[in-house]
Design a protein around this motif. Structure first.
Motif, PDB file in Angstrom:
ATOM      1  N   GLY A 468      55.283  35.196  -0.648  1.00 25.30           N
ATOM      2  CA  GLY A 468      55.008  33.766  -0.590  1.00 25.30           C
ATOM      3  C   GLY A 468      56.194  32.964  -0.124  1.00 25.30           C
ATOM      4  O   GLY A 468      56.299  31.767  -0.424  1.00 25.30           O
ATOM      5  N   ILE A 469      57.089  33.588   0.653  1.00 29.40           N
ATOM      6  CA  ILE A 469      58.326  32.932   1.084  1.00 29.40           C
ATOM      7  C   ILE A 469      58.312  32.763   2.602  1.00 29.40           C
ATOM      8  O   ILE A 469      58.041  33.724   3.349  1.00 29.40           O
ATOM      9  CB  ILE A 469      59.551  33.744   0.636  1.00 29.40           C
ATOM     10  N   ASP A 470      58.613  31.585   3.059  1.00 30.84           N
ATOM     11  CA  ASP A 470      58.745  31.308   4.475  1.00 30.84           C
ATOM     12  C   ASP A 470      60.115  31.801   4.937  1.00 30.84           C
ATOM     13  O   ASP A 470      61.148  31.374   4.396  1.00 30.84           O
ATOM     14  CB  ASP A 470      58.618  29.796   4.708  1.00 30.84           C
ATOM     15  N   PRO A 471      60.170  32.724   5.925  1.00 34.95           N
ATOM     16  CA  PRO A 471      61.468  33.229   6.394  1.00 34.95           C
ATOM     17  C   PRO A 471      62.431  32.141   6.836  1.00 34.95           C
ATOM     18  O   PRO A 471      63.652  32.327   6.801  1.00 34.95           O
ATOM     19  CB  PRO A 471      61.078  34.138   7.568  1.00 34.95           C
ATOM     20  N   ALA A 472      61.886  31.002   7.240  1.00 31.76           N
ATOM     21  CA  ALA A 472      62.753  29.903   7.702  1.00 31.76           C
ATOM     22  C   ALA A 472      63.248  29.026   6.555  1.00 31.76           C
ATOM     23  O   ALA A 472      64.059  28.127   6.778  1.00 31.76           O
ATOM     24  CB  ALA A 472      61.996  29.043   8.717  1.00 31.76           C
TER      25      ALA A 472
END
Length: 861
Positions: A468-472
């Motif tokens: 659930g983590i945005d790489p950006a």
């Protein structure tokens, strides 16, 4: 008796060594060479093994002198139940005319009346064990035809041990005998074979504190100088698996295994704590230190080569040291491509957080603030490689001293903590099931933390969406390959250090002005990979000449991928021996747990996979020429060896027949399980690696059915190593065995093998598995209940089948009762919920649809 006896509160080890070299009534029996054999045994046990000699006997004792001396020693009020006694006895042994009783010929034995004057071998047991405090005895019997005597000793001990079974855990008798029945023993050979086995690196490296008796006997029987007519026997009574610690490991060296002495001598940890400590020292800390030293290079030593990464460390330290807030502070993920140093950073943080380990980190030379990471900032560090979702959840719970079975139970239990539980988990992408680990364990913990738990994770980038983590999102993701965190200067410095220090013969030590230019070229080719730079610089340091670092052709030839760097290193340094090294390294690429044991497994496995004969001499050669590729760890108190980095394993597995390699594992591991006298395999003496991981290899080789066909493997295999693979059973007998095993799955993990056999026999009777029931029941010990027939509702025929129908990964399972029958409700990545009748194994109704995303949690009401 033992010079190391009782150190640190451990068991006291005693040695009594006796030989009968002189026979007054028959000079033809005289064996003066036995005196030298005895001296060799005494030197071995009182030297490297730390025993203390008790010497109450004349050189050639009589029957009465021998039995009375043993009796007096064992009945002494000074004896304790945790004492370990080893008796070495070398003399003539004979089998009486009836062919059933073995006797030992003492100094007063009369050739005309052996029945009346010789010492029945079984009397040794009675002299030592009857009405004494001695509970743990090892007999080393070196005499002609002695194995028959050894078998009689084992039988004679059963009655005495049975009487104290529940009163003294660990009671047992180990008999190591110099020949099988009807084989004359070669004088003096037994002590030599024993000494060679104890000192051989293949039996155990530096990590384990003790040596396995099984491994020692296997090594003795595999010795080239053992005559074909003499074989070493091993019998054990009152013991399941490994016997007590009769053989301390003379090579045990905490520094060589990266474990501080202070930590080794700390208060005993439970099993989870010990595993985490092993992961910290043999995986995280090794990568954090970053040194590269070839074994045998006495002029170099382990040291801290960590460089730079200050921005990443500062951001992580700020998060760790800050008071826990809301959901925004629940997680940080260190991510990057393979070889970029994720584990090095996380290992350094784990070390700096450790209350004792932090004192060993040279923060000043690393140019780091001494208080960068507060002590205790991390509660537990877990290396997830090959761990199941359940094992990782249990590791988190154990750090909080909790026993929970679900994420919800864990979060509920953490409410009462004064501060959040901080957990570091590295190598998520190398876990047994990375996707379900992220979706069903870690993501719910992150999303519902509410200040109760914080996670510091290490993984390759592709798993970030599953968390659930945005790489950006710079707030949560620390991407070491990004412009913000990439540290090319640190990579160059690390490369330079490797050029200078990887080998004491490095030519760069004589021409230090060339180090920096060469390091810059290597680092430029490596991009952002410390692993590529490490391998390439190690290759260059091994050659006496320094390349023309301004030559564009040389710069273009430098490796840019880990596989290329490894291939270049092996072929350039080893030339025509590169294939030899690859044959030996390939088995490590498929090893499970902490790694592959050496003993009698690694070399035979390399031979089986490659089709070329590889021996322990080849492995010793590998340590000299390519030892930096291999790391030694400890598992089940045995040495285990694995590759330094998973990227190396990925390279070695390229273009390899995975199924064939796993099949070779199955053949070699199974072949090394000893046989009983009745011709069946004695799984109680199988290597711990076999009991833990044979099912994994068998499932991937398509050979699980033959493994499940042996009931004793079900009894002795580690449940956590067997259970995840039961669904691979294919034929009817194997599926039935798997169903029987699943019936009382909740009992197997905590049960002893004897208890597990009884439970399996009962469940087999309920299931009508007649052959399996017979195989289990007839091995239940006499005097213990054995089921003849049984009924009951515990066994469920549906357990024989795999529930199939979902088109994606199943993330959640819940069980309830529907219309009076048991059902399972499952949610999947395919966005559906399905209901299954557990009596028939068939679906109930149609799938429930409507979700717009994966179903990751199911609750029944």
């Amino acid at each position: 008796m033992s010079g190391a006896a009782g150190i640190g509160g451990g068991p006291r080890r005693y040695l009594i060594a006796a030989v009968v070299a002189d026979y007054p009534k028959n000079r033809e029996w005289n064996r003066p060479d036995l005196v030298q054999a005895r001296d060799r045994v005494v030197d071995l046990f009182t030297g490297s093994l730390g025993y203390r000699l008790h010497d109450p006997l004349p050189l050639s004792p009589t029957r009465q002198q021998l039995t009375e001396a043993l009796r007096a020693f064992c009945r002494s009020p000074e004896r304790r139940e945790d004492d370990l006694l080893t008796l070495y006895l070398s003399c003539h042994g004979e089998i009486l005319d009836d062919g059933e009783e073995h006797v030992l010929l003492t100094a007063d034995s009369d050739p005309e009346d052996l029945v009346g004057t010789a010492l029945p071998t079984a009397e040794l047991t009675r002299a030592m064990l009857r009405d004494t405090n001695i509970r743990k005895v090892m007999l080393l019997l070196d005499a002609c035809y002695i194995s028959q005597g050894g078998n009689q000793l084992a039988a004679a001990a059963l009655e005495r041990l049975g009487a104290t079974w529940g009163r003294s855990s660990g009671s047992g008798l180990v008999v190591v005998s110099s020949a099988q029945p009807h084989q004359p023993a070669t004088a003096g050979l037994f002590p030599k074979l024993l000494g060679d086995a104890v000192t051989d690196l293949s039996v155990a490296g530096h990590g384990p504190g003790t040596l396995s008796v099984n491994a020692i006997v296997q090594h003795m029987n595999g010795a080239e100088d053992r005559p074909g007519n003499q074989r070493i026997g091993l019998a054990m009574v009152g013991l399941d698996g490994e016997p007590p610690t009769f053989f301390p490991n003379p090579r045990h060296h905490v520094q060589l295994n990266e474990v501080d002495l202070a930590l080794q001598q700390a208060a005993a940890f439970d099993e989870q704590d010990q595993r985490r400590e092993t992961e910290l020292t043999s995986r995280l800390l090794v990568r954090a230190m970053g040194y590269q030293v070839e074994p045998g290079d006495d002029n170099t030593a382990p040291a801290w080569w960590f460089s730079g990464r200050h921005k990443a460390l500062q951001d992580l330290a700020a998060w760790l040291n800050a008071p826990a807030g809301g959901e925004e502070s629940a997680c940080r993920v260190v991510t990057a491509a393979p070889g970029s140093g994720k584990t090095a950073i996380l290992g350094l943080i784990a070390a700096l957080s450790h209350p004792e380990r932090r004192l060993t980190v040279p923060t000043s030379s690393l140019d780091l603030p001494q208080d960068l990471i507060a002590p205790g900032s991390v509660d537990v560090a877990v290396y997830a490689q090959r761990l199941t979702d359940t094992e990782i959840l249990e590791a988190i719970a154990a750090a909080a001293r909790l026993r929970t079975g679900s994420v919800g139970e864990l979060l509920d239990a953490l409410v009462h903590r004064e501060r959040p539980l901080t957990v570091l988990i590295d190598a998520l992408d190398e876990a047994a099931t990375p996707h379900t680990l992220c979706a069903t364990v870690l993501r719910p913990l992150i999303e519902h933390a509410r200040g109760r738990i914080r996670l510091l994770l290490g993984t390759r980038p592709y798993l970030l969406p599953r968390l659930g983590i945005d790489p950006a999102d710079r707030g949560q993701a620390i991407d070491l390959d990004s412009d913000r965190y990439a540290d090319h200067e640190a990579l160059t410095t690390y490369t330079a250090r490797t050029l200078l220090q990887a080998r004491s013969t490095s030519p760069y030590r004589e021409r230090p002005q060339t180090v920096r230019p060469v390091a810059r070229a290597v680092a430029a080719a490596a991009g952002k990979s410390f692993l590529i730079a490490r391998i390439t610089a190690g290759t260059l340091a091994a050659f006496p000449t320094i390349p023309d670092f301004d030559d564009p052709a040389w710069q273009a030839s430098l490796p840019r991928h880990a596989g290329d760097a490894m291939r270049e290193d092996l072929h350039r340094r080893l030339r025509d021996q590169a294939e030899r090294a690859t044959d030996l390294l390939l088995p490590l690429a498929y090893a499970q747990g902490q790694g592959l044991p050496w003993e009698d497994i690694w070399a035979p496995l390399a031979s089986e996979i490659s089709g070329r004969t590889r021996t322990d001499d080849d492995l010793l050669w590998l340590r000299r020429v390519a030892g930096s590729y291999v790391v030694e760890a400890t598992e089940n108190d045995r040495s285990a060896y694995r590759l330094y980095h998973e990227a190396m394993a990925e390279y070695l597995r390229e273009d390899t027949d995975d199924r064939g390699v796993h099949a070779a594992y199955v053949r070699v591991l199974t072949d090394r399980v000893p046989y009983r006298g009745d011709g069946t395999r004695d799984w109680s003496r199988a290597h711990p690696y076999t009991l833990a991981h044979l099912a994994h290899h068998a499932a991937r080789a398509g050979l699980l059915d033959q493994v499940l066909a042996d009931s004793e493997h079900l009894v002795h295999a580690e449940p956590r190593g067997l259970t995840p693979h039961l669904h691979h059973a294919r034929d009817d007998a194997a599926r039935l065995a798997a169903a029987v095993y699943r019936t009382s799955l909740h009992l197997h993990d905590e049960a002893t093998p004897g208890q597990r056999r009884e439970v399996l026999a009962l469940d087999a009777a309920r299931a009508g598995a007649r052959r399996l029931h017979h195989d289990l029941a007839h091995r239940i010990a006499p005097g213990t209940w054995a089921p003849i027939w049984a009924t009951g509702s515990t066994f469920n025929p549906a357990l024989r089948d795999t529930l199939t129908g979902h088109a994606g990964v199943v993330h959640s399972v819940a069980c309830t009762v529907l219309d009076g029958g048991p059902v399972a409700v499952t949610g999947s990545w395919d966005r559906t919920v399905r209901v299954w009748d557990l009596t028939t194994g068939l679906p109930v109704g149609k799938p429930l649809t409507g979700h717009t995303g994966p179903v990751v949690a199911v609750v029944c009401t």
